[in-house]
Design a protein around this motif. Structure first.
Motif, short mmCIF file in Angstrom:
data_model
loop_
_atom_site.label_atom_id
_atom_site.label_comp_id
_atom_site.label_asym_id
_atom_site.label_seq_id
_atom_site.Cartn_x
_atom_site.Cartn_y
_atom_site.Cartn_z
N TYR A 81 0.83 -1.21 0.00
CA TYR A 81 0.00 0.00 0.00
C TYR A 81 0.87 1.26 0.00
N HIS A 321 -6.90 2.03 -3.59
CA HIS A 321 -5.64 1.90 -4.32
C HIS A 321 -5.90 1.63 -5.80
N MET A 423 -0.79 -7.27 0.00
CA MET A 423 -2.06 -6.83 0.57
C MET A 423 -3.03 -8.00 0.70
#
Length: 576
Positions: A81, A321, A423
């Motif tokens: 991230y 994102h 992630m």
């Protein structure tokens, strides 16, 4: 491997190993009913002893294990991230200091050491909220730190009143302090401090504003650290609160917070703020059940909520994102086709939040609502509990409609995919806990099974309210216009409920900006104005001018002295 990878991996392994050790020790202490006090003499000089005391029981060790485990998964997740951040080690160090402050607060039975962790959380949360350096982040950080400082003042006052008992180790005095005047004052101050830290009405506006922080920080803050500190403190001080007048006010404030945040989330279009308002709703639920005298039940919901709420924020971070940092749910849609893995995680965490049977949230929320049905509650509190549960399912259904169904509304040039391995792996650990954690915790915290006998209509009421709320939220979403309102007659009500009953404006303009500006006027008008003119500066200028005049007379011609001498002679002759 790069140095960024090594920083993240070492931090992850450190937190994960210590989290597992702490969690297993908590389970062992829970089964054996052990409780250890560790005293460390920091300074021993002549007759002065400064001692740090640590409390290790099943509650502190289990909570510490959960915080460390969630923090490890958040750092693992942050490698992907925060890959565009040039200062990743600084971010990791801030997160580690944040977790360390929470650890100090959890294991401290001493008011002074709790204050160190309490203030550490407030300071480092400010640094994390302003991490993205822009005006919005600075304003949100100032609102956060000023709101928390109000609670810090109450905490300092309670420390001063604890001197009446000869020690700051509250753990030894909690059972002896009941019904005394000092105990009532200390409990009122601690309730006030917990209300500011856990963002209860009227201090709720800082919680959605703190969404200016990076999403991994939001996952940590809203699950197990900053906002849960006030609830954890109330769990420790619970026997001081139950049965007092303050418990009734706390029940009302917690219920109102739960209702207000659930209603406001149905009018919000910012993805992170919707999840932040859901956190606020669950905090109100914990505070309400605490005021009714069920600390173990509140602790159970605190842990289960931490599991699925961290996962929910992680999923929101993946969506943001992939959407090019867009957080508006009106631009999303059809994400289940582009992000199948993250969408599955997102759906599981949302269903756990709604209390879907056999997920983590079901075991705690269903038990809380059934205990409310057996307790002697008034009708308003009953409505707060069950209507807020329906509103939780309502905004969850609305969120699923906007983000997961329909067509992708952002544009054809965006590359939306589940390729961020770090992630996805970090979320997988949280997914397993969100599915199985509730059942395991229920067996640990309540090892003796208890039967709650209710009519079938009341037994199914919680499930029916959740199903009805989810269906209403999904159906109403079809009738919204692009600007978020049903029609022009609903604009004011939509603005009122979507802005948390105008609380952010009252908090900023009324509670902070106006007093600060008034203080500036008072400073310029009185402290630097009339008080200076009539006080020290005025006296200084008077004597300065007299000194200059006297010096002028002394440095002038002889005829001036003769003139004054003749005047003096004439005055003397006139008097005689």
């Amino acid at each position: 491997m790069s140095w960024r990878f090594h920083v993240c991996f070492i931090s992850f392994m450190f937190l994960f190993i210590f989290g597992c050790i702490s969690g297993f020790l908590g389970i062992y202490f829970c089964f054996t009913s052990l409780c250890y006090f560790i005293e460390w003499d920091v300074v021993n000089l002549n007759s002065m002893n400064i001692t740090m005391t640590f409390l290790l029981d099943w509650m502190s060790l289990l909570f510490m294990g959960f915080v460390l485990f969630i923090s490890s998964m958040v750092i693992f997740y942050s490698y992907n991230y925060m890959e565009g951040d040039c200062y990743l080690p600084r971010f990791i160090m801030l997160v580690l200091m944040f977790v360390l402050s929470m650890m100090l607060l959890i294991i401290s039975p001493n008011m002074i050491s709790i204050l160190l962790g309490w203030d550490g959380l407030g300071l480092i949360s400010y640094l994390l909220v302003i991490y993205y350096q822009n005006v919005k982040s600075y304003s949100a950080g100032m609102l956060t730190v000023l709101s928390n400082r109000l609670g810090d003042v109450a905490f300092l006052l309670s420390i001063a009143w604890m001197l009446n008992y000869g020690s700051w180790n509250y753990f030894f005095y909690v059972n002896l302090m009941f019904n005394s005047l000092e105990a009532q004052l200390i409990s009122a101050l601690m309730i006030f401090a917990a209300m500011t830290k856990s963002a209860q009405i009227p201090f709720s506006s800082w919680l959605p504003a703190a969404m200016a922080a990076p999403t991994p920080v939001s996952a940590l803050v809203h699950s197990s650290t900053l906002v849960t500190a006030g609830v954890y403190l109330m769990i420790r001080f619970n026997c001081l609160i139950v049965g007092t007048e303050f418990a009734k006010y706390l029940l009302l404030i917690g219920g109102a917070t739960m209702f207000m945040s659930g209603l406001g989330a149905n009018f919000e279009f910012d993805l992170k703020k919707i999840i932040a308002l859901s956190t606020l709703s669950q905090l109100g639920l914990m505070m309400s059940i605490l005021s009714m005298g069920y600390p173990h039940l509140a602790f159970f919901h605190l842990l289960t909520h931490a599991l699925f709420k961290a996962l929910l924020f992680m999923c929101a971070g993946v969506i943001i994102h992939n959407m090019g940092d867009c957080q508006d749910i009106r631009f999303m849609g059809g994400l289940s086709l582009f992000l199948p893995l993250s969408s599955s995680y997102f759906m599981v965490s949302n269903l756990a939040l709604c209390g879907m049977p056999f997920l983590a949230g079901f075991y705690s929320k269903d038990l809380i609502l059934e205990m409310c049905l057996t307790d002697n509650l008034n009708f308003i509190s009953f409505l707060f509990f069950f209507v807020s549960t329906g509103l939780t399912a309502c905004y969850t259904g609305r969120l699923i409609y906007y983000s997961m169904t329909g067509q992708f509304r952002m544009g054809s040039s965006y590359n939306v995919s589940d390729e961020a391995w770090w992630m996805s792996s970090g979320m997988l650990g949280m997914l397993l806990m969100a599915v199985f954690g509730g059942a395991v915790l229920g067996w640990l915290i309540f090892p003796v099974p208890s039967m709650i006998c209710l009519p079938s209509s009341l037994k199914l009421l919680a499930l029916l309210v959740s199903l009805l709320g989810g269906w209403i939220g999904y159906q109403v979403s079809f009738f919204y216009r692009v600007d978020g309102t049903l029609n022009k007659s609903f604009i004011f009500s939509s603005f009122f409920m979507g802005s948390m009953w105008f609380m952010p404006y009252i908090s900023t303009r009324g509670a902070y900006i106006t007093p600060l500006k008034s203080g500036g006027v008072v400073l310029s008008s009185f402290d630097q104005g009339w008080c200076e003119y009539m006080g020290a500066q005025g006296i200084y200028l008077y004597f300065k001018n007299m000194s200059i005049l006297n010096q002028t007379y002394q440095n002038n011609f002889l005829k001036i002295y003769l003139l004054f001498f003749m005047i003096w002679i004439l005055v003397v002759l006139a008097l005689y």
